[in-house]
Design an enzyme around this catalytic site. Structure first.
Site, mmCIF file in Angstrom:
data_model
loop_
_atom_site.group_PDB
_atom_site.id
_atom_site.type_symbol
_atom_site.label_atom_id
_atom_site.label_comp_id
_atom_site.label_asym_id
_atom_site.label_seq_id
_atom_site.Cartn_x
_atom_site.Cartn_y
_atom_site.Cartn_z
ATOM 1 N N LYS A 113 3.208 5.569 -14.668
ATOM 2 C CA LYS A 113 1.813 5.202 -14.403
ATOM 3 C C LYS A 113 1.250 4.395 -15.558
ATOM 4 O O LYS A 113 1.070 4.902 -16.662
ATOM 5 C CB LYS A 113 0.930 6.443 -14.207
ATOM 6 C CG LYS A 113 -0.396 6.049 -13.540
ATOM 7 C CD LYS A 113 -1.494 7.063 -13.707
ATOM 8 C CE LYS A 113 -2.248 6.910 -14.987
ATOM 9 N NZ LYS A 113 -2.934 5.620 -15.170
ATOM 10 N N GLU B 196 2.594 11.591 -27.308
ATOM 11 C CA GLU B 196 2.401 10.634 -28.403
ATOM 12 C C GLU B 196 0.928 10.257 -28.366
ATOM 13 O O GLU B 196 0.484 9.588 -27.441
ATOM 14 C CB GLU B 196 3.250 9.378 -28.181
ATOM 15 C CG GLU B 196 4.745 9.612 -28.155
ATOM 16 C CD GLU B 196 5.304 10.011 -29.502
ATOM 17 O OE1 GLU B 196 4.584 9.924 -30.518
ATOM 18 O OE2 GLU B 196 6.466 10.442 -29.537
ATOM 19 N N CYS C 57 -2.180 3.075 -32.277
ATOM 20 C CA CYS C 57 -2.078 4.488 -32.665
ATOM 21 C C CYS C 57 -1.738 4.642 -34.138
ATOM 22 O O CYS C 57 -2.200 5.569 -34.788
ATOM 23 C CB CYS C 57 -1.057 5.197 -31.796
ATOM 24 S SG CYS C 57 0.547 4.386 -31.810
ATOM 25 N N GLU D 146 -10.564 8.981 -34.833
ATOM 26 C CA GLU D 146 -9.803 7.768 -34.520
ATOM 27 C C GLU D 146 -10.767 6.813 -33.816
ATOM 28 O O GLU D 146 -11.122 7.025 -32.656
ATOM 29 C CB GLU D 146 -8.621 8.099 -33.605
ATOM 30 C CG GLU D 146 -7.792 6.856 -33.305
ATOM 31 C CD GLU D 146 -6.730 7.095 -32.231
ATOM 32 O OE1 GLU D 146 -7.042 7.739 -31.222
ATOM 33 O OE2 GLU D 146 -5.601 6.619 -32.412
HETATM 34 P P1 NAD Z 1 -6.091 7.726 -22.430
HETATM 35 O O1 NAD Z 1 -5.631 9.083 -22.818
HETATM 36 O O2 NAD Z 1 -7.465 7.581 -21.953
HETATM 37 O O3 NAD Z 1 -5.164 7.123 -21.284
HETATM 38 C C1 NAD Z 1 -3.765 7.070 -21.427
HETATM 39 C C2 NAD Z 1 -3.133 7.208 -20.059
HETATM 40 O O4 NAD Z 1 -3.420 8.508 -19.573
HETATM 41 C C3 NAD Z 1 -3.685 6.226 -19.032
HETATM 42 O O5 NAD Z 1 -2.630 5.795 -18.204
HETATM 43 C C4 NAD Z 1 -4.650 7.088 -18.244
HETATM 44 O O6 NAD Z 1 -4.857 6.652 -16.938
HETATM 45 C C5 NAD Z 1 -3.928 8.423 -18.261
HETATM 46 N N1 NAD Z 1 -4.786 9.580 -18.000
HETATM 47 C C6 NAD Z 1 -6.113 9.715 -18.224
HETATM 48 N N2 NAD Z 1 -6.533 10.939 -17.810
HETATM 49 C C7 NAD Z 1 -5.447 11.582 -17.331
HETATM 50 C C8 NAD Z 1 -5.235 12.883 -16.782
HETATM 51 N N3 NAD Z 1 -6.217 13.763 -16.625
HETATM 52 N N4 NAD Z 1 -3.980 13.224 -16.425
HETATM 53 C C9 NAD Z 1 -2.958 12.363 -16.573
HETATM 54 N N5 NAD Z 1 -3.103 11.117 -17.072
HETATM 55 C C10 NAD Z 1 -4.330 10.731 -17.457
HETATM 56 O O7 NAD Z 1 -5.788 6.811 -23.677
HETATM 57 P P2 NAD Z 1 -6.064 5.240 -23.791
HETATM 58 O O8 NAD Z 1 -7.498 5.088 -24.078
HETATM 59 O O9 NAD Z 1 -5.485 4.501 -22.649
HETATM 60 O O10 NAD Z 1 -5.178 4.859 -25.043
HETATM 61 C C11 NAD Z 1 -5.634 5.002 -26.310
HETATM 62 C C12 NAD Z 1 -5.019 6.203 -26.983
HETATM 63 O O11 NAD Z 1 -3.593 6.105 -26.950
HETATM 64 C C13 NAD Z 1 -5.369 6.289 -28.438
HETATM 65 O O12 NAD Z 1 -5.756 7.594 -28.769
HETATM 66 C C14 NAD Z 1 -4.070 5.917 -29.149
HETATM 67 O O13 NAD Z 1 -3.949 6.428 -30.433
HETATM 68 C C15 NAD Z 1 -3.067 6.438 -28.228
HETATM 69 N N6 NAD Z 1 -1.764 5.784 -28.420
HETATM 70 C C16 NAD Z 1 -0.769 6.498 -29.018
HETATM 71 C C17 NAD Z 1 0.467 5.921 -29.247
HETATM 72 C C18 NAD Z 1 1.573 6.722 -29.873
HETATM 73 O O14 NAD Z 1 2.722 6.333 -29.734
HETATM 74 N N7 NAD Z 1 1.284 7.824 -30.552
HETATM 75 C C19 NAD Z 1 0.714 4.597 -28.870
HETATM 76 C C20 NAD Z 1 -0.323 3.875 -28.264
HETATM 77 C C21 NAD Z 1 -1.560 4.507 -28.041
#
Ligand code: NAD
Length: 470
Positions: free
Chosen positions: A161, A237, A273, A372
């Site tokens: 997804k 992650e 991240c 963050e």
């Molecule tokens: P997010 O958690 O809002 O969304 C990430 C994914 O999760 C999206 O596909 C979203 O649709 C899905 N999602 C949202 N609610 C969900 C639920 N209830 N159940 C299942 N899936 C759900 O994060 P974002 O805003 O898209 O991304 C930013 C975040 O990602 C930041 O905190 C960043 O640090 C982190 N990030 C981490 C890494 C790493 O490798 N550690 C890499 C890139 C980004």
């Protein structure tokens, strides 16, 4: 049509709509999982000799190379990422992940236990079956490929997804997988909303392992969903608040030092991240570092991400702009000094631009130091001893990455041991390469599903076969 039945993809650089597409419903996710299970059970992919899976995935890597420019443009338009970053970082990293794991597919040996002569204990690695990946918008293609590579090389059927804002590069990748010969139902991309399609994956009784990259709040939700359903294996992650530690001799690295600090802080507009959002600097070089940092931040070209010279494009959406601006404003009101940046800039009427921002003297506990922000904001804090540097570095709930700069090898090794982070980079800003594992400590996550052969720990399970010999 309900609000959550359609995904609207919008260019964050202009606010212009790009496309709308149907969002996967919970029922469609459930159907896709059943189909993926059938495909897995059929053995059309899972039972192929690993060498043959490798050949297909190597073709996929070649096709990604053929379509590299298209893939770069899709992420640039959907996520507002500077095109040069997409071309030089995201797309090559995605191709490398698919190729590296393809090449590793037939090199996964099992083990033999040190039994007595009356038995043979064989431990083999097997694919899990139906697995899922949920990825964020900031590295849409790269995060998808980090998961597709090992999950498919191991023989699983993967449901992926993409994030709501950035589904197009994953869809293109799925088309390339079909062209490469990945059988239908082995890689299924399900564009959809997190609370609907994402939650359906996290709660699916058929999904045996799930790898998530995204925010801490969502990671918590997914872990709960997994626990409440089938205890699927989850790897998380999540976010970071990574320190960059500059010891007293760090200016000896010259321009490279400031270039790395800037890159760490402002890559993908700080929506990264591992963003090095906290610079910790020894007092004896602090003034010089701050002056040079401010000058370099002002030098970054801000504007249309589709232009090759652009280093700073828009933030992903208005909520992000408001979050970043709000945190900087409240730090300023609490006495912090904002030396450059610090207010949205009007590059395009529909755009969401916030300039590279350098903040000093932020009061202890303020949001800019602890949360963050996921934006182009770097704070500077001064220390006068190694102990104080470690204390500041570890004063966060996160533990994803850290970098440190010194020519003193003893000091570097002491610091590297004491800093709480999954990846510590010495004298560079780096997450390592594809051969090194990537994963966070503390609230940055666990499960280490990314990069290197360690990724197979997540995407396979070990079976012991005990054979009695007579
Ligand atoms: P997010 O958690 O809002 O969304 C990430 C994914 O999760 C999206 O596909 C979203 O649709 C899905 N999602 C949202 N609610 C969900 C639920 N209830 N159940 C299942 N899936 C759900 O994060 P974002 O805003 O898209 O991304 C930013 C975040 O990602 C930041 O905190 C960043 O640090 C982190 N990030 C981490 C890494 C790493 O490798 N550690 C890499 C890139 C980004």
């Amino acid at each position: 049509m309900t609000e959550q039945s359609v995904l609207h993809v919008v260019n964050p650089a202009t606010g212009a709509p790009i496309t709308s597409l149907p969002a996967a419903t919970a029922e469609q996710v459930a159907e896709a999982a059943v189909h993926a299970q059938e495909v897995f059970d059929s053995g059309v992919w899972s039972a192929l000799p690993p060498r043959e899976r490798a050949a297909v995935l190597l073709r996929l890597a070649d096709l990604m190379e053929r379509d590299a420019e298209t893939l770069a443009r899709l992420d640039c338009e959907d996520a507002g990422k500077p095109i040069t970053e997409c071309r030089t970082n995201d797309v090559p990293s995605a191709i490398e992940s698919v190729r590296w794991f393809a090449e590793a597919a037939d090199k996964l040996y099992g083990r033999v236990a040190p039994t007595g002569s009356d038995a043979l204990g064989l431990m083999s690695r097997e694919p899990i079956g139906v697995v899922a990946a949920i990825v964020p918008w900031n590295y849409p293609l790269a995060m998808a490929a980090w998961k597709i590579g090992p999950a498919l090389a191991a023989g699983n059927s993967l449901l992926l997804k993409p994030a709501e804002a950035t589904p197009r590069s994953a869809l293109h990748l799925a088309a390339l997988a079909t062209e490469a010969g990945v059988p239908e139902g082995v890689l299924t991309v399900l564009p959809g909303y997190g609370a609907v399609a994402g939650a359906a994956l996290a709660r699916s009784p058929l999904v045996g392992a799930l790898s998530f990259t995204g925010s801490t709040a969502t990671g918590r939700r997914i872990l709960t969903d997994a626990a409440e359903t089938n205890f699927k294996r989850v790897s998380l992650e999540m976010g970071g608040k990574s320190p960059q530690i500059l010891m007293g001799d760090a200016l000896g690295f010259g321009d490279e030092l400031i270039e790395n600090i800037i890159e760490a802080a402002f890559l993908t507009m700080g929506q990264n991240c591992t963003a090095g959002s906290r610079v910790l600097v020894h007092w004896n070089i602090a003034d010089t570092v701050v002056d040079r940092l401010v000058a370099a931040a002002r030098d970054l070209t801000i504007g249309d991400p589709a232009l090759p010279g652009t280093r700073i494009g828009p933030l992903i959406n208005r909520a992000a702009l408001e979050r970043v601006a709000g945190a900087v404003d409240s730090a300023r009101a609490a006495g912090a000094r904002v030396l450059t940046g610090g207010a949205p800039v009007d590059i395009h009427p529909g755009g969401l631009y916030y300039p590279p921002t350098v903040v000093t003297n932020a009061p202890e506990g303020s949001e800019v130091l602890t949360r963050e922000l996921f934006g182009p904001v770097v704070t500077v804090q001064v220390f006068d001893s190694e102990d104080e540097a470690v204390l500041l570095a570890n004063a966060t709930d996160y533990g994803l990455a850290a970098s440190l700069w010194t020519r003193d090898i003893d000091c570097a090794l002491r610091l590297a041991r004491r800093v709480q982070a999954g990846v510590v980079s010495v004298n560079s800003y780096s997450e390592g390469d594809i051969s090194t594992p990537f994963g966070g400590w503390k609230q940055s996550g666990f499960g280490g599903a990314e990069k290197s052969t360690a990724a197979f720990e997540h995407w396979t399970r070990e079976k012991t076969v005990w054979i009695r010999t007579r």
